[in-house]
Scaffold this motif. Structure first.
Motif, PDB file in Angstrom:
ATOM      1  N   ALA A 166       4.455   8.758  -1.366  1.00  0.00           N
ATOM      2  CA  ALA A 166       4.620   8.002  -2.422  1.00  0.00           C
ATOM      3  C   ALA A 166       3.095   7.324  -2.929  1.00  0.00           C
ATOM      4  CB  ALA A 166       5.489   6.935  -2.002  1.00  0.00           C
ATOM      5  N   ILE A 167       2.333   7.097  -1.884  1.00  0.00           N
ATOM      6  CA  ILE A 167       1.131   6.478  -1.923  1.00  0.00           C
ATOM      7  C   ILE A 167       0.009   7.662  -2.682  1.00  0.00           C
ATOM      8  CG2 ILE A 167      -1.092   5.736  -0.668  1.00  0.00           C
ATOM      9  CD1 ILE A 167       1.031   4.767   1.317  1.00  0.00           C
ATOM     10  N   ALA A 168       0.280   8.859  -2.442  1.00  0.00           N
ATOM     11  CA  ALA A 168      -0.495   9.868  -3.059  1.00  0.00           C
ATOM     12  C   ALA A 168      -0.192   9.995  -4.567  1.00  0.00           C
ATOM     13  CB  ALA A 168      -0.398  11.196  -2.522  1.00  0.00           C
TER      14      ALA A 168
ATOM     15  N   ASP B 200       3.395  -0.820   5.636  1.00  0.00           N
ATOM     16  CA  ASP B 200       2.811  -1.679   5.311  1.00  0.00           C
ATOM     17  C   ASP B 200       1.998  -1.421   4.071  1.00  0.00           C
ATOM     18  OD1 ASP B 200       3.778  -3.487   7.172  1.00  0.00           O
ATOM     19  OD2 ASP B 200       1.749  -3.144   8.482  1.00  0.00           O
ATOM     20  N   GLU B 201       1.348  -0.374   3.955  1.00  0.00           N
ATOM     21  CA  GLU B 201       0.494   0.142   3.068  1.00  0.00           C
ATOM     22  C   GLU B 201       1.634   0.428   1.546  1.00  0.00           C
ATOM     23  OE1 GLU B 201      -2.702   0.725   2.370  1.00  0.00           O
ATOM     24  OE2 GLU B 201      -3.361   0.469   4.239  1.00  0.00           O
ATOM     25  N   LEU B 202       2.757   1.041   1.825  1.00  0.00           N
ATOM     26  CA  LEU B 202       3.653   0.958   0.760  1.00  0.00           C
ATOM     27  C   LEU B 202       3.935  -0.690   0.116  1.00  0.00           C
ATOM     28  CD1 LEU B 202       6.465   3.123   1.897  1.00  0.00           C
ATOM     29  CD2 LEU B 202       4.979   3.737  -0.075  1.00  0.00           C
ATOM     30  N   ALA B 203       4.225  -1.453   1.297  1.00  0.00           N
ATOM     31  CA  ALA B 203       4.150  -3.007   0.471  1.00  0.00           C
ATOM     32  C   ALA B 203       3.133  -3.198  -0.175  1.00  0.00           C
ATOM     33  CB  ALA B 203       4.644  -3.756   1.816  1.00  0.00           C
ATOM     34  N   ALA B 204       1.871  -3.245   0.630  1.00  0.00           N
ATOM     35  CA  ALA B 204       0.576  -3.792  -0.035  1.00  0.00           C
ATOM     36  C   ALA B 204       0.478  -3.144  -1.576  1.00  0.00           C
ATOM     37  CB  ALA B 204      -0.577  -3.294   0.569  1.00  0.00           C
TER      38      ALA B 204
END
Length: 194
Positions: A17-19, A112-116
């Motif tokens: 998701a982040i990529a 946490d990175e997904l939320a950020a």
């Protein structure tokens, strides 16, 4: 805008998701379990190539901070006696070399990175079916309600899936694996996904 459906909210799903977000592709993560998997799993090691891949999506520093440097691979027999060891390639990079993690710590950093990054995670969405056409994919999820027959449908241009969707007895998402779909397979479970 292209929209991706990511089936599975674990480590691979979060990184995917982040990529995609970094590449300008909208993504929603669909996780079967209603609550986060904060304390599930044991340990895993991410090698230098994995840390390099995480660097490409700006996750290397936050992920590395959650682990400890991995410098040696040690092999033990059934009695617990060490029978061998070898240095891990890339361990000469103390800042961003191979790292060993508690799976839960790595999972928490990625959640946490997904939320950020304001990336949506829909929990309690168990995949029951999936279809693909040239127009995109449709994932069907079981609703967590008293009526087991109800289903929720989500549409997207591409789907990223967990290998559990391909195990015998489970629903098979996008049965024919069309060319516009990418499937992420778990690497260190001791099982292969078909």
């Amino acid at each position: 805008m292209t929209t991706a459906l990511i089936i599975g909210g674990g480590i691979a799903g979060a990184v995917t998701a982040i990529a995609l977000h970094k590449a300008g592709i909208g993504a929603t993560v669909y996780e079967a379990y209603a609550t986060p998997a904060d304390e599930i799993g044991a340990f895993l090691t991410v090698g230098t190539n994995g840390i390099d891949a995480l660097q490409a999506v700006d996750l290397d520093r936050s992920v590395a901070a959650a682990g400890v440097p991995a410098r040696w691979l040690q092999v033990f027999d059934a009695a617990g006696e060490q029978v061998g060891q070898a240095p891990i390639t890339g361990s000469e990079r103390p800042d961003l070399g191979p790292r060993t993690f508690k799976r839960a710590a790595l999972y928490r950093v990625l959640q946490d990175e997904l939320a950020a990054r304001d990336l949506p995670v829909q929990r309690g969405k168990r995949l029951v079916d999936g279809t693909a056409t040239t127009a995109g994919v449709t994932a069907t999820f079981r609703r967590r309600q008293q009526c087991w027959g109800r289903r929720a449908h989500r549409r997207g241009r591409c789907a990223f899936g967990h290998p559990a969707a391909h195990r015998p007895g489970r629903a098979r998402a996008a049965l024919h694996r069309p060319t516009h779909c990418l499937w992420i397979h778990r690497q260190n479970t001791g099982r292969s996904a078909s």
